[in-house]
Design a protein around this motif. Structure first.
Motif, PDB file in Angstrom:
ATOM      1  N   MET A 136      11.076  -4.352   8.193  1.00 35.06           N
ATOM      2  CA  MET A 136      10.730  -3.576   6.831  1.00 35.06           C
ATOM      3  C   MET A 136      10.605  -4.806   5.862  1.00 35.06           C
ATOM      4  N   LEU A 137      11.657  -5.738   5.994  1.00 30.85           N
ATOM      5  CA  LEU A 137      11.990  -6.567   4.752  1.00 30.85           C
ATOM      6  C   LEU A 137      10.994  -7.661   4.851  1.00 30.85           C
ATOM      7  N   ALA A 138      10.212  -8.135   6.280  1.00 26.90           N
ATOM      8  CA  ALA A 138       9.883  -9.252   6.501  1.00 26.90           C
ATOM      9  C   ALA A 138       8.203  -9.098   6.380  1.00 26.90           C
ATOM     10  N   LYS A 139       7.817  -8.099   6.877  1.00 26.25           N
ATOM     11  CA  LYS A 139       6.500  -7.757   6.902  1.00 26.25           C
ATOM     12  C   LYS A 139       5.758  -7.985   5.724  1.00 26.25           C
ATOM     13  N   ASP A 140       4.404  -8.201   5.701  1.00 25.78           N
ATOM     14  CA  ASP A 140       3.611  -8.305   4.589  1.00 25.78           C
ATOM     15  C   ASP A 140       3.458  -7.056   3.711  1.00 25.78           C
ATOM     16  N   ALA A 141       2.754  -5.943   4.170  1.00 24.60           N
ATOM     17  CA  ALA A 141       2.864  -4.848   3.419  1.00 24.60           C
ATOM     18  C   ALA A 141       3.192  -3.925   4.239  1.00 24.60           C
ATOM     19  N   PRO A 142       4.407  -3.756   4.473  1.00 24.29           N
ATOM     20  CA  PRO A 142       4.853  -2.788   5.703  1.00 24.29           C
ATOM     21  C   PRO A 142       4.698  -1.223   5.460  1.00 24.29           C
ATOM     22  N   THR A 143       6.016  -1.022   4.788  1.00 22.04           N
ATOM     23  CA  THR A 143       6.114   0.676   4.504  1.00 22.04           C
ATOM     24  C   THR A 143       6.141   0.710   3.096  1.00 22.04           C
ATOM     25  N   THR A 144       6.546   1.878   2.629  1.00 22.69           N
ATOM     26  CA  THR A 144       6.848   2.280   1.448  1.00 22.69           C
ATOM     27  C   THR A 144       7.964   1.357   0.714  1.00 22.69           C
ATOM     28  N   SER A 145       7.989   1.432  -0.550  1.00 21.92           N
ATOM     29  CA  SER A 145       9.111   0.579  -0.953  1.00 21.92           C
ATOM     30  C   SER A 145      10.437   1.014  -0.980  1.00 21.92           C
ATOM     31  N   GLY A 146      10.825   2.344  -0.958  1.00 16.12           N
ATOM     32  CA  GLY A 146      12.065   2.800  -0.763  1.00 16.12           C
ATOM     33  C   GLY A 146      12.584   2.963   0.516  1.00 16.12           C
ATOM     34  N   ALA A 147      11.879   2.567   1.720  1.00 17.53           N
ATOM     35  CA  ALA A 147      12.132   2.837   2.847  1.00 17.53           C
ATOM     36  C   ALA A 147      13.314   1.992   3.068  1.00 17.53           C
ATOM     37  N   PRO A 148      13.421   0.862   2.953  1.00 16.68           N
ATOM     38  CA  PRO A 148      14.406   0.228   3.309  1.00 16.68           C
ATOM     39  C   PRO A 148      15.701   0.594   2.796  1.00 16.68           C
ATOM     40  N   ASP A 149      15.954   1.127   1.525  1.00 12.18           N
ATOM     41  CA  ASP A 149      17.140   1.773   0.862  1.00 12.18           C
ATOM     42  C   ASP A 149      17.570   3.090   1.660  1.00 12.18           C
ATOM     43  N   GLU A 150      16.596   3.896   2.270  1.00  9.39           N
ATOM     44  CA  GLU A 150      16.661   5.026   2.975  1.00  9.39           C
ATOM     45  C   GLU A 150      17.476   4.537   4.299  1.00  9.39           C
ATOM     46  N   LEU A 151      16.805   3.693   4.819  1.00  8.58           N
ATOM     47  CA  LEU A 151      17.459   3.185   6.078  1.00  8.58           C
ATOM     48  C   LEU A 151      19.001   2.858   5.989  1.00  8.58           C
ATOM     49  N   ARG A 152      19.382   2.227   4.823  1.00 12.49           N
ATOM     50  CA  ARG A 152      20.603   1.766   4.608  1.00 12.49           C
ATOM     51  C   ARG A 152      21.516   3.186   4.502  1.00 12.49           C
ATOM     52  N   GLN A 153      20.879   4.022   3.735  1.00 10.70           N
ATOM     53  CA  GLN A 153      21.606   5.395   3.483  1.00 10.70           C
ATOM     54  C   GLN A 153      22.002   5.911   4.884  1.00 10.70           C
TER      55      GLN A 153
END
Lengths: 218, 218
Positions: free
Chosen positions: A176-193
């Motif tokens: 999620m963090l690496a890709k160019d325009a991967p997913t929605t911006s809040g997704a990484p935080d959701e994953l952490r949660q």
DNA sequence: GCATTATTTGAGGATGGACTCAAATTCGTC
DNA sequence: GACGAATTTGAGTCCATCCTCAAATAATGC
């Protein structure tokens, strides 16, 4: 005489001089960069040499073939992971499950620059898959060990299952963090949660009590 | 006359007869199998034709190049996903968040045989990335829609973030179930547990009350 | 400086796989 | 059953990329 350190393929040579060791470093660094960017298949040996400021003949002096380059990179990455997991196991003793969840998920972000081509390498399909399996095994064992330090009494097999899940979450976060325009911006935080929620839940039964005894339930 | 339906590359032909349509089916089926097994790069056009019981010339009659085969597969997969997500949105209205979590995660297992090469295709690096982005977008939109049906009042952006996480969980589950000797045996179930825990937690504020009104909190 | 060994170089061999095409064959229709 | 259109065939072209190797050059020890 190029004493071929016993049993390399047809031609694999260890560097004998400082210049050679330096070259190997540059070549592996270039290979890691390119493979992280483009993937294993799409990276050519000529490109690797070029980015390292070397000629293709030099590359083939130290690595008998493309797979050997990949293997060398995986080996190095494994070494990095071993170090980091050893350090983690030490820290884990002082951490609550909640804190461990955060530490684990951040570990990968910190680690990322040091093992940048690892995911590309793990996806590559070569003949020698054992090395990759070993890398996976090390990672799982490392995480499981940290879990059991933090939650003594956690079942060995369960710890490995949880570790496998954690490892995959980390992989997803990386992508999620690496890709160019991967997913929605809040997704990484959701994953952490999610990760936090999960680990907290799984390690709750083993939370340490003030007197150092775990209160695991049957 | 091979009426080349306006603006194909140099040579791309729609099948005009039943036999041709049949052949296209067989070719795509073969391509999907092989790419799921070996990955996009490692699958050769000759192999695809051979597995379909055709000769390479037939393959190139209907597909101008390898990328076109991949694109056609992605298109079909998108169509399958659209269907499934539409059906899911209908069911979602009758489901509790807990149940939705289970349905979502099982959906992929059910779906797997119908979109088996999707992950291999998504990892492939080709020029035309838009099609892949559209596939991702469809999947996220479909899941987000189901979430909001189940939990009306859920913020649009948050729904998409959660959907992105769910999609990735599904991807991980798929890789766990597919690979040869991937992770520990209990890992898939752990993953399911985590997913359930997460969705239940995220949708809790929007749980429907008996009189049909949501009791979202500020 | 000289011998020896390590490293560099880059043209070219070998291979494999994407793609072409003209001729043969089959199918549908009248 | 004959005509045209769709489909099949597979040998052959092209080209990218892996890899080789003998000769040139640089470093090291004496």
């Amino acid at each position: 005489m190029d004493s071929n350190s016993s049993r390399g393929k047809r031609t694999s040579l260890q560097p004998m001089r400082a210049a050679g060791r330096q070259r190997v470093e540059e070549l592996l660094e270039a290979a890691s960069d390119l493979m992280a960017e483009r993937g294993y298949e799409a990276t050519t040996m000529a490109e690797i040499a070029a980015r390292a400021g070397a000629k293709i003949g030099s590359l083939y002096r130290f690595f008998p073939n493309k797979e050997a380059v990949a293997d060398a990179l995986v080996q190095r990455h494994i070494a990095v992971l071993e170090d980091e997991y050893a350090a983690l196991a030490k820290r884990a003793a002082t951490l609550s499950p909640d804190a461990l969840a955060d530490v684990l998920i951040e570990l990968l972000v910190t680690l990322h620059p040091r093992v940048k081509s690892l995911s590309a390498l793990m996806e590559a399909r070569t003949d020698k898959m054992e090395i990759r399996d070993r890398a996976r095994g090390h990672a799982i064992a490392g995480i499981a060990a940290a879990l059991r330090v933090c939650a003594p009494g956690l079942d060995e097999a369960l710890a490995r299952d949880i570790a496998a899940v954690v490892l995959n979450i980390m992989k997803v976060l990386r992508s999620m963090l690496a890709k160019d325009a991967p997913t929605t911006s809040g997704a990484p935080d959701e994953l952490r949660q999610m990760h936090r929620l999960y680990l907290t839940d799984r390690l709750r039964p083993f939370r340490r009590t003030p007197d150092g005894i775990t209160d695991a339930e049957p």
